[in-house]
Design a protein around this motif. Sequence first.
Motif, mmCIF file in Angstrom:
data_model
loop_
_atom_site.group_PDB
_atom_site.id
_atom_site.type_symbol
_atom_site.label_atom_id
_atom_site.label_comp_id
_atom_site.label_asym_id
_atom_site.label_seq_id
_atom_site.Cartn_x
_atom_site.Cartn_y
_atom_site.Cartn_z
ATOM 1 N N PHE A 1 43.380 -37.680 62.971
ATOM 2 C CA PHE A 1 42.849 -36.447 63.543
ATOM 3 C C PHE A 1 43.808 -35.811 64.544
ATOM 4 N N ILE A 2 44.427 -36.598 65.383
ATOM 5 C CA ILE A 2 45.334 -36.033 66.393
ATOM 6 C C ILE A 2 46.548 -35.390 65.729
ATOM 7 N N ILE A 3 47.227 -36.128 64.866
ATOM 8 C CA ILE A 3 48.447 -35.614 64.228
ATOM 9 C C ILE A 3 48.146 -34.418 63.347
ATOM 10 N N ASN A 4 47.085 -34.487 62.547
ATOM 11 C CA ASN A 4 46.767 -33.363 61.672
ATOM 12 C C ASN A 4 46.333 -32.131 62.443
ATOM 13 N N THR A 5 45.673 -32.314 63.568
ATOM 14 C CA THR A 5 45.296 -31.172 64.409
ATOM 15 C C THR A 5 46.549 -30.503 64.974
ATOM 16 N N THR B 1 48.360 -28.737 62.052
ATOM 17 C CA THR B 1 47.621 -27.538 61.661
ATOM 18 C C THR B 1 47.794 -26.432 62.687
ATOM 19 N N THR B 2 47.730 -26.773 63.958
ATOM 20 C CA THR B 2 47.899 -25.777 65.017
ATOM 21 C C THR B 2 49.277 -25.136 64.945
ATOM 22 N N VAL B 3 50.302 -25.953 64.772
ATOM 23 C CA VAL B 3 51.672 -25.431 64.684
ATOM 24 C C VAL B 3 51.818 -24.526 63.463
ATOM 25 N N LYS B 4 51.293 -24.954 62.321
ATOM 26 C CA LYS B 4 51.397 -24.145 61.101
ATOM 27 C C LYS B 4 50.641 -22.830 61.231
ATOM 28 N N ILE B 5 49.452 -22.878 61.810
ATOM 29 C CA ILE B 5 48.662 -21.648 61.975
ATOM 30 C C ILE B 5 49.373 -20.690 62.917
ATOM 31 N N ARG B 6 49.872 -21.193 64.027
ATOM 32 C CA ARG B 6 50.597 -20.315 64.964
ATOM 33 C C ARG B 6 51.826 -19.697 64.296
ATOM 34 N N HIS B 7 52.540 -20.510 63.531
ATOM 35 C CA HIS B 7 53.727 -20.011 62.827
ATOM 36 C C HIS B 7 53.340 -18.936 61.811
ATOM 37 N N ASN B 8 52.285 -19.181 61.047
ATOM 38 C CA ASN B 8 51.845 -18.212 60.042
ATOM 39 C C ASN B 8 51.306 -16.934 60.689
ATOM 40 N N PHE C 1 44.170 -14.940 60.471
ATOM 41 C CA PHE C 1 43.801 -16.319 60.783
ATOM 42 C C PHE C 1 43.302 -17.049 59.536
ATOM 43 N N ASN C 2 42.463 -16.390 58.731
ATOM 44 C CA ASN C 2 41.951 -17.033 57.516
ATOM 45 C C ASN C 2 43.076 -17.376 56.553
ATOM 46 N N GLU C 3 44.037 -16.481 56.396
ATOM 47 C CA GLU C 3 45.175 -16.768 55.514
ATOM 48 C C GLU C 3 45.994 -17.943 56.052
ATOM 49 N N ALA C 4 46.186 -17.957 57.352
ATOM 50 C CA ALA C 4 46.972 -19.024 57.964
ATOM 51 C C ALA C 4 46.244 -20.368 57.906
ATOM 52 N N PHE C 5 44.936 -20.327 58.167
ATOM 53 C CA PHE C 5 44.163 -21.564 58.198
ATOM 54 C C PHE C 5 43.983 -22.174 56.811
ATOM 55 N N PHE C 6 43.718 -21.332 55.827
ATOM 56 C CA PHE C 6 43.450 -21.828 54.473
ATOM 57 C C PHE C 6 44.700 -21.851 53.604
ATOM 58 N N THR D 1 48.000 -31.430 53.813
ATOM 59 C CA THR D 1 48.272 -32.495 54.781
ATOM 60 C C THR D 1 46.991 -33.274 55.078
ATOM 61 N N TRP D 2 45.908 -32.548 55.338
ATOM 62 C CA TRP D 2 44.624 -33.195 55.588
ATOM 63 C C TRP D 2 44.151 -33.957 54.355
ATOM 64 N N LEU D 3 44.328 -33.364 53.198
ATOM 65 C CA LEU D 3 43.823 -33.954 51.964
ATOM 66 C C LEU D 3 44.530 -35.254 51.595
ATOM 67 N N VAL D 4 45.860 -35.226 51.578
ATOM 68 C CA VAL D 4 46.616 -36.406 51.154
ATOM 69 C C VAL D 4 46.390 -37.572 52.123
ATOM 70 N N TRP D 5 46.511 -37.292 53.403
ATOM 71 C CA TRP D 5 46.294 -38.344 54.384
ATOM 72 C C TRP D 5 44.820 -38.765 54.390
ATOM 73 N N GLY D 6 43.921 -37.808 54.111
ATOM 74 C CA GLY D 6 42.493 -38.112 54.021
ATOM 75 C C GLY D 6 42.186 -39.102 52.912
ATOM 76 N N ILE D 7 42.905 -38.990 51.810
ATOM 77 C CA ILE D 7 42.737 -39.953 50.715
ATOM 78 C C ILE D 7 43.144 -41.342 51.197
#
Length: 106
Positions: free
Chosen positions: A31-35, A38-45, A52-57, A64-70
């Motif tokens: 959770f910490i690393i993925n947050t 995600t924050t860095v990617k959203i800010r960059h986008n 925001f929706n385009e950046a978030f989704f 990243t969340w999905l693969v590590w989530g598996i």
Amino acid sequence: MKTLDSDLDYIKAKNKVEKLKQFYVHLTVYFIINTVITTVKIRHNLKNGETFNEAFFDFSTIITWLVWGIAIGLHAFSVFGLPLILGEDWEERQIEKYMKDELQND
């Protein structure tokens, strides 16, 4: 013999607690690393003109969340699900089996 049994029970309990602790550490790091990622990617986008929706989704954000989530799911299964399927004493039965095999081979 009673001391040996209590020592074995203690070792088994300690092993279970260690596995559980490792899972919770893994989950916390997930959770910490993925947050942070995600924050860095959203800010960059967002700086690149996306909403925001385009950046978030964005696929790269979600993957990243999905693969590590598996991997987290597999880890959770090994800690919680496997004992339900194999039984609580599966490890003990296997150890006894291998010890018996070794004694017969000697």
